[in-house]
Design a protein around this motif. Structure first.
Motif, PDB file in Angstrom:
ATOM      1  N   ASN A 105       1.687  -9.742  17.431  1.00 18.91           N
ATOM      2  CA  ASN A 105       2.650  -8.683  17.131  1.00 18.91           C
ATOM      3  C   ASN A 105       1.939  -7.436  16.624  1.00 18.91           C
ATOM      4  O   ASN A 105       0.778  -7.493  16.214  1.00 18.91           O
ATOM      5  CB  ASN A 105       3.652  -9.156  16.075  1.00 18.91           C
ATOM      6  N   VAL A 106       2.655  -6.325  16.649  1.00 14.31           N
ATOM      7  CA  VAL A 106       2.147  -5.082  16.064  1.00 14.31           C
ATOM      8  C   VAL A 106       1.932  -5.298  14.564  1.00 14.31           C
ATOM      9  O   VAL A 106       2.682  -6.032  13.909  1.00 14.31           O
ATOM     10  CB  VAL A 106       3.148  -3.935  16.294  1.00 14.31           C
ATOM     11  N   ASN A 107       0.897  -4.678  14.024  1.00 16.39           N
ATOM     12  CA  ASN A 107       0.638  -4.708  12.582  1.00 16.39           C
ATOM     13  C   ASN A 107       1.327  -3.502  11.959  1.00 16.39           C
ATOM     14  O   ASN A 107       0.831  -2.379  12.021  1.00 16.39           O
ATOM     15  CB  ASN A 107      -0.873  -4.670  12.315  1.00 16.39           C
ATOM     16  N   GLY A 108       2.490  -3.734  11.371  1.00 15.48           N
ATOM     17  CA  GLY A 108       3.291  -2.634  10.834  1.00 15.48           C
ATOM     18  C   GLY A 108       2.632  -1.881   9.704  1.00 15.48           C
ATOM     19  O   GLY A 108       2.862  -0.671   9.538  1.00 15.48           O
ATOM     20  N   GLU A 109       1.812  -2.550   8.909  1.00 17.80           N
ATOM     21  CA  GLU A 109       1.116  -1.875   7.816  1.00 17.80           C
ATOM     22  C   GLU A 109       0.012  -0.973   8.341  1.00 17.80           C
ATOM     23  O   GLU A 109      -0.137   0.167   7.898  1.00 17.80           O
ATOM     24  CB  GLU A 109       0.536  -2.910   6.849  1.00 17.80           C
ATOM     25  N   LEU A 110      -0.761  -1.492   9.286  1.00 12.65           N
ATOM     26  CA  LEU A 110      -1.850  -0.701   9.863  1.00 12.65           C
ATOM     27  C   LEU A 110      -1.310   0.540  10.568  1.00 12.65           C
ATOM     28  O   LEU A 110      -1.903   1.618  10.498  1.00 12.65           O
ATOM     29  CB  LEU A 110      -2.656  -1.557  10.851  1.00 12.65           C
ATOM     30  N   THR A 111      -0.186   0.410  11.245  1.00 14.26           N
ATOM     31  CA  THR A 111       0.341   1.496  12.080  1.00 14.26           C
ATOM     32  C   THR A 111       1.383   2.364  11.372  1.00 14.26           C
ATOM     33  O   THR A 111       1.974   3.247  12.000  1.00 14.26           O
ATOM     34  CB  THR A 111       0.969   0.916  13.361  1.00 14.26           C
ATOM     35  N   LEU A 112       1.600   2.128  10.079  1.00 12.09           N
ATOM     36  CA  LEU A 112       2.694   2.816   9.386  1.00 12.09           C
ATOM     37  C   LEU A 112       2.582   4.330   9.490  1.00 12.09           C
ATOM     38  O   LEU A 112       3.564   5.020   9.797  1.00 12.09           O
ATOM     39  CB  LEU A 112       2.731   2.394   7.913  1.00 12.09           C
ATOM     40  N   GLY A 113       1.413   4.893   9.230  1.00  8.76           N
ATOM     41  CA  GLY A 113       1.264   6.344   9.254  1.00  8.76           C
ATOM     42  C   GLY A 113       1.600   6.937  10.612  1.00  8.76           C
ATOM     43  O   GLY A 113       2.301   7.956  10.716  1.00  8.76           O
ATOM     44  N   GLU A 114       1.102   6.300  11.676  1.00 11.06           N
ATOM     45  CA  GLU A 114       1.377   6.802  13.026  1.00 11.06           C
ATOM     46  C   GLU A 114       2.849   6.599  13.389  1.00 11.06           C
ATOM     47  O   GLU A 114       3.441   7.431  14.083  1.00 11.06           O
ATOM     48  CB  GLU A 114       0.476   6.104  14.042  1.00 11.06           C
ATOM     49  N   ASN A 115       3.438   5.502  12.936  1.00  9.63           N
ATOM     50  CA  ASN A 115       4.853   5.268  13.230  1.00  9.63           C
ATOM     51  C   ASN A 115       5.747   6.282  12.519  1.00  9.63           C
ATOM     52  O   ASN A 115       6.741   6.741  13.078  1.00  9.63           O
ATOM     53  CB  ASN A 115       5.246   3.842  12.836  1.00  9.63           C
TER      54      ASN A 115
ATOM     55  N   THR B 138      -5.885   6.576  -1.483  1.00 14.75           N
ATOM     56  CA  THR B 138      -6.031   6.443  -2.933  1.00 14.75           C
ATOM     57  C   THR B 138      -7.129   5.448  -3.270  1.00 14.75           C
ATOM     58  O   THR B 138      -8.010   5.723  -4.098  1.00 14.75           O
ATOM     59  CB  THR B 138      -4.702   5.981  -3.575  1.00 14.75           C
ATOM     60  N   LYS B 139      -7.101   4.301  -2.615  1.00 16.75           N
ATOM     61  CA  LYS B 139      -8.105   3.266  -2.871  1.00 16.75           C
ATOM     62  C   LYS B 139      -9.502   3.707  -2.461  1.00 16.75           C
ATOM     63  O   LYS B 139     -10.493   3.296  -3.068  1.00 16.75           O
ATOM     64  CB  LYS B 139      -7.740   1.984  -2.128  1.00 16.75           C
ATOM     65  N   THR B 140      -9.593   4.537  -1.428  1.00 15.69           N
ATOM     66  CA  THR B 140     -10.915   4.919  -0.921  1.00 15.69           C
ATOM     67  C   THR B 140     -11.484   6.158  -1.600  1.00 15.69           C
ATOM     68  O   THR B 140     -12.571   6.619  -1.229  1.00 15.69           O
ATOM     69  CB  THR B 140     -10.880   5.147   0.604  1.00 15.69           C
ATOM     70  N   TYR B 141     -10.780   6.700  -2.580  1.00 10.58           N
ATOM     71  CA  TYR B 141     -11.341   7.827  -3.332  1.00 10.58           C
ATOM     72  C   TYR B 141     -11.904   7.294  -4.649  1.00 10.58           C
ATOM     73  O   TYR B 141     -11.166   6.991  -5.594  1.00 10.58           O
ATOM     74  CB  TYR B 141     -10.311   8.914  -3.612  1.00 10.58           C
ATOM     75  N   ASN B 142     -13.220   7.180  -4.706  1.00  8.62           N
ATOM     76  CA  ASN B 142     -13.900   6.653  -5.895  1.00  8.62           C
ATOM     77  C   ASN B 142     -15.126   7.525  -6.163  1.00  8.62           C
ATOM     78  O   ASN B 142     -16.170   7.357  -5.539  1.00  8.62           O
ATOM     79  CB  ASN B 142     -14.317   5.205  -5.675  1.00  8.62           C
ATOM     80  N   LEU B 143     -14.969   8.486  -7.071  1.00  3.75           N
ATOM     81  CA  LEU B 143     -16.027   9.448  -7.363  1.00  3.75           C
ATOM     82  C   LEU B 143     -16.999   8.852  -8.381  1.00  3.75           C
ATOM     83  O   LEU B 143     -16.602   8.490  -9.488  1.00  3.75           O
ATOM     84  CB  LEU B 143     -15.430  10.743  -7.895  1.00  3.75           C
TER      85      LEU B 143
ATOM     86  N   GLN C  56       0.231   8.389   3.834  1.00  2.00           N
ATOM     87  CA  GLN C  56      -1.033   8.872   3.273  1.00  2.00           C
ATOM     88  C   GLN C  56      -1.043  10.395   3.153  1.00  2.00           C
ATOM     89  O   GLN C  56      -1.433  10.953   2.126  1.00  2.00           O
ATOM     90  CB  GLN C  56      -2.216   8.402   4.131  1.00  2.00           C
ATOM     91  N   GLY C  57      -0.591  11.088   4.186  1.00  2.00           N
ATOM     92  CA  GLY C  57      -0.573  12.554   4.151  1.00  2.00           C
ATOM     93  C   GLY C  57       0.284  13.101   3.030  1.00  2.00           C
ATOM     94  O   GLY C  57      -0.002  14.171   2.466  1.00  2.00           O
ATOM     95  N   ALA C  58       1.319  12.363   2.654  1.00  5.02           N
ATOM     96  CA  ALA C  58       2.224  12.821   1.600  1.00  5.02           C
ATOM     97  C   ALA C  58       1.572  12.781   0.227  1.00  5.02           C
ATOM     98  O   ALA C  58       2.165  13.246  -0.748  1.00  5.02           O
ATOM     99  CB  ALA C  58       3.494  11.976   1.601  1.00  5.02           C
ATOM    100  N   LYS C  59       0.371  12.240   0.152  1.00  6.77           N
ATOM    101  CA  LYS C  59      -0.367  12.245  -1.119  1.00  6.77           C
ATOM    102  C   LYS C  59      -1.090  13.573  -1.350  1.00  6.77           C
ATOM    103  O   LYS C  59      -1.627  13.807  -2.426  1.00  6.77           O
ATOM    104  CB  LYS C  59      -1.393  11.112  -1.136  1.00  6.77           C
ATOM    105  N   PHE C  60      -1.109  14.429  -0.326  1.00  2.67           N
ATOM    106  CA  PHE C  60      -1.828  15.698  -0.395  1.00  2.67           C
ATOM    107  C   PHE C  60      -0.840  16.862  -0.484  1.00  2.67           C
ATOM    108  O   PHE C  60       0.219  16.844   0.150  1.00  2.67           O
ATOM    109  CB  PHE C  60      -2.713  15.876   0.846  1.00  2.67           C
TER     110      PHE C  60
END
Length: 694
Positions: free
Chosen positions: A583-593, A263-268, A540-544
């Motif tokens: 430690n693991v970065n839970g935010e960075l890895t959320l989609g893969e987790n 969402t943040k990276t979509y800037n037309l 992220q995928g659930a936004k599509f």
């Protein structure tokens, strides 16, 4: 840039896992009835499990990953020319061996027709392997580009050169690419992404920890050595300049968590408005050089980076930028020039940054070059030799069974409303699975390859690749296109195409075993299929939607419930210690987790459904459920050098392999039942705290 993760069966070692209701270190084997044994023989299928890897001194209830892979972890050494080894990595080595055999066979063929695919493969490989010619040429292959950099007169010239530099395959402070428009999947759009750093991530430029300070010091020394070898002027001062400029660029970068937010990276932006965003960037010259001067709009993925970069551009002299662009050119092509440059490039990026003890044999890197530039040429032969039609047929059955199980799971979700379920199932029904290899192969007819011109081969391939990308803007959407070659050991989900893709090379043991029964295959490749499907429904995928458009198809309440579950998973993974200080970065890895948890959960349901109400046979002393969970865990066996692991934790959206297994299984009630996991066991999570998303 955005585009953008096998041991044989030892039947003599029988390790049973059914009697897990005790606290003993060694889990006892169950008795197997004559009927069960006869059924296993009648099936003529193996369990698909490598028992030699087990460590029976580890309780499965405490560390299932260590239990299944512990002996392998103790006894396996990472090869000196690699930073990692394990299921994924060993299959990649096998794929490389297989491709090498294809290349050498082609290269040994006499009288190849000029311009043929075979000639291109043979001569590209020869151009990489001919180190005598590369040493004689020195930096001559990049001299024309060095002259262009030296001839830059204005900042406008410089910005145009940024575009040219990317087209030829060199570095640039921000990267241009063409991809499907996330909010209009019927068209391709132009994009710009932050870029321009030599170190893995922005924190490497600012963290005052000893490790990062030492890396920056080594980086400056490396640049100085590279400039000295290349015969450039003022190597020490130039190295300091490069670090200072890259630090300024890094200060404007978004971090790795922000950049995965679609969402943040979509800037037309309208192209005519770019001057308001960054007035000191000559957008006309930049876009004209790229060949997209007629485009009306462009997606700027990180607008504040472009705004900040505008200030960095203004604040630094043209001469400083010229030094930086010389560095970009040198570092991007170092592996394709003299032995001294190649070795020094290895010393910093592979040894210092990632802990690789020795450089790979030249032939391995030559195969990688062929895969990168002519991947689908050798891919066609690879598929014929290493991917049986029966494997594709069995994969298609697995995919559809997973799809069906996912649909049932959606129906049974307690936290999701009926309307959102309809939209979710519509998306699920529209998943496009691609298995093995493309239906339409890439055309390399316009590419000229010469046996004595390695850098020229690379530049021409990059220029042709850019031309092909530009052709996309005229449409239609290329649904036939693959973003991995058949010989790639990996898989992916593409949200704007709503496709799940499984190259042929990953469809081998331990992921996919044609000689094994269904349990281990559902645990292995089934979980991989479910993982890629899961990306369609991750944070992220659930936004599509099912058409590949980023739009809100959720009710506000459902989205809130989804977010609550995601936050719980973030907290769980944040608690996993990779090292004492990391430690693991839970935010960075959320989609893969989410992908891992969804994948193994749905794969289990699909496996149970495939039994049609029957009991699975006991094979090698293991029940079907036991084989399923072991099959899942053995695909994650891996050892990685500490230096490389630290880089991955900082930049990779995937959790370390151990936690991909433990994290997902710790949330599955069926795992608790199968292995009698109870309160007090290390893998135990209280039922009310276990995360269930799909």
């Amino acid at each position: 840039m955005k585009k953008v993760l096998v041991g044989g069966l030892c039947a003599s070692l029988i390790v049973g896992l059914a009697a897990c209701n005790n606290k003993e270190a060694e889990v006892k084997a169950p008795e197997t009835s004559k009927t069960e044994t006869a059924a296993a023989v009648e099936m003529a299928l193996t369990s698909g499990i490598d028992f030699a890897n087990f460590d029976k001194s580890i309780r499965p209830q405490d560390d299932f990953y260590g239990y299944v892979n512990g002996t392998w972890l103790k006894n396996t050494e990472i090869p000196s020319d690699r930073t990692s080894t394990g299921a994924f990595y060993d299959l990649r080595e096998k794929s490389r061996d297989d491709v090498k055999a294809i290349i050498e066979e082609v290269a040994a063929t006499p009288n190849l027709i000029a311009g043929s695919d075979e000639q291109k493969v043979a001569d590209l490989y020869r151009s990489f392997m001919d180190t005598d010619t590369l040493n004689q040429l020195g930096t001559a292959p990049i001299q024309a580009e060095l002259d262009k950099i030296a001839a830059l007169k204005t900042k406008a010239d410089l910005v145009s050169y940024f575009a040219h530099s990317q087209i030829i395959g060199s570095g640039t402070p921000f990267a241009f690419y063409i991809d499907v428009d996330a909010k209009d999947s019927s068209r391709y759009a132009t994009h710009i992404w932050q870029y321009g750093l030599s170190l893995p991530e922005k924190d490497y430029y600012f963290n005052e920890g000893e490790r990062f300070v030492n890396i920056r010091k080594a980086f400056v020394e490396h640049i100085e050595k590279m400039f000295t070898i290349a015969g450039f002027k003022d190597p020490k001062a130039s190295a300091e300049q490069v670090l200072a400029l890259e630090t300024a660029i890094a200060s404007r970068h978004w971090d790795v968590v922000e950049t995965r937010d679609s969402t943040k990276t979509y800037n037309l932006y309208q192209v005519k408005d770019l001057a308001k965003l960054a007035p000191d960037i000559d957008w006309t010259g930049y876009l004209t050089t790229l060949g997209v001067q007629d485009q009306k709009d462009i997606i700027i993925n990180q607008p504040s980076f472009i705004e900040g970069f505008n200030e960095v551009l203004k604040a630094n002299e043209l001469s400083t930028w010229q030094t930086y662009m010389k560095w970009q050119l040198l570092t991007h092509f170092a592996g394709e020039m003299t032995g001294k440059l190649d070795h020094e490039n290895f010393e910093f990026f592979s040894k210092t940054l990632n802990g690789q003890a020795e450089q790979q044999p030249r032939w391995k890197r030559g195969v990688s070059t062929v895969n990168n530039l002519l991947g689908e040429v050798v891919g066609k032969v690879y598929v014929k030799r290493h991917f049986a039609p029966a494997a594709k047929e069995r994969m298609q059955v697995l995919v559809e069974n997973l799809r069906g199980a996912y649909g049932t799971s959606i129906d049974n979700l307690e936290w999701m409303s009926a309307g959102t379920k309809v939209a979710a199932k519509d998306k699920l029904a529209k998943f496009d699975p691609k298995i093995g290899y493309p239906d339409r192969w890439e055309d390399y007819s316009k590419l000229t390859i010469k046996a004595d011109d390695l850098i020229g081969n690379n530049i021409r391939a990059n220029e042709l690749g850019h031309e092909k990308e530009l052709e996309k803007l005229a449409g239609p959407i290329r649904k036939w296109e693959w973003h991995m070659t058949p010989q790639t050991v990996n898989a992916y989900y593409n949200p704007t195409m709503n496709e799940i893709v499984f190259p042929a090379a990953i469809l081998q043991p331990p992921f996919f075993n044609m000689q094994a029964d269904d349990a281990v295959n559902y645990g292995g490749i089934g979980a991989v299929i479910g993982h890629e499907m899961g990306h369609g429904f991750d944070d992220q995928g659930a936004k599509f939607d099912g058409e590949g458009n980023m739009r809100d198809w959720w009710t506000e309440q459902d989205l809130s419930e989804f977010a609550i579950r995601g936050k719980a998973l973030v907290a769980q993974y944040n608690g996993y210690a990779v090292f004492d200080d990391l430690n693991v970065n839970g935010e960075l890895t959320l989609g893969e987790n989410i992908g891992d948890l969804s994948g193994v959960t749905i794969a289990y349901k699909a496996y149970k459904k495939s039994l049609n109400g029957k009991e699975a046979p006991v094979i090698d002393g293991l029940t079907g459920d036991e084989r399923f969970f072991i099959g899942f865990t053995q695909i994650w066996r891996a050892k990685i050098k500490e230096e490389s692991m630290r880089n991955r934790v900082a930049t990779d959206p995937h959790s370390p392999a151990k936690f991909r297994s433990l994290g997902a299984l710790s949330n599955m009630p069926q795992f608790y039942t199968t292995f009698d996991v109870k309160e007090g066991d290390a893998m135990y999570i209280a039922p009310e705290n276990r995360v269930k998303i799909w």
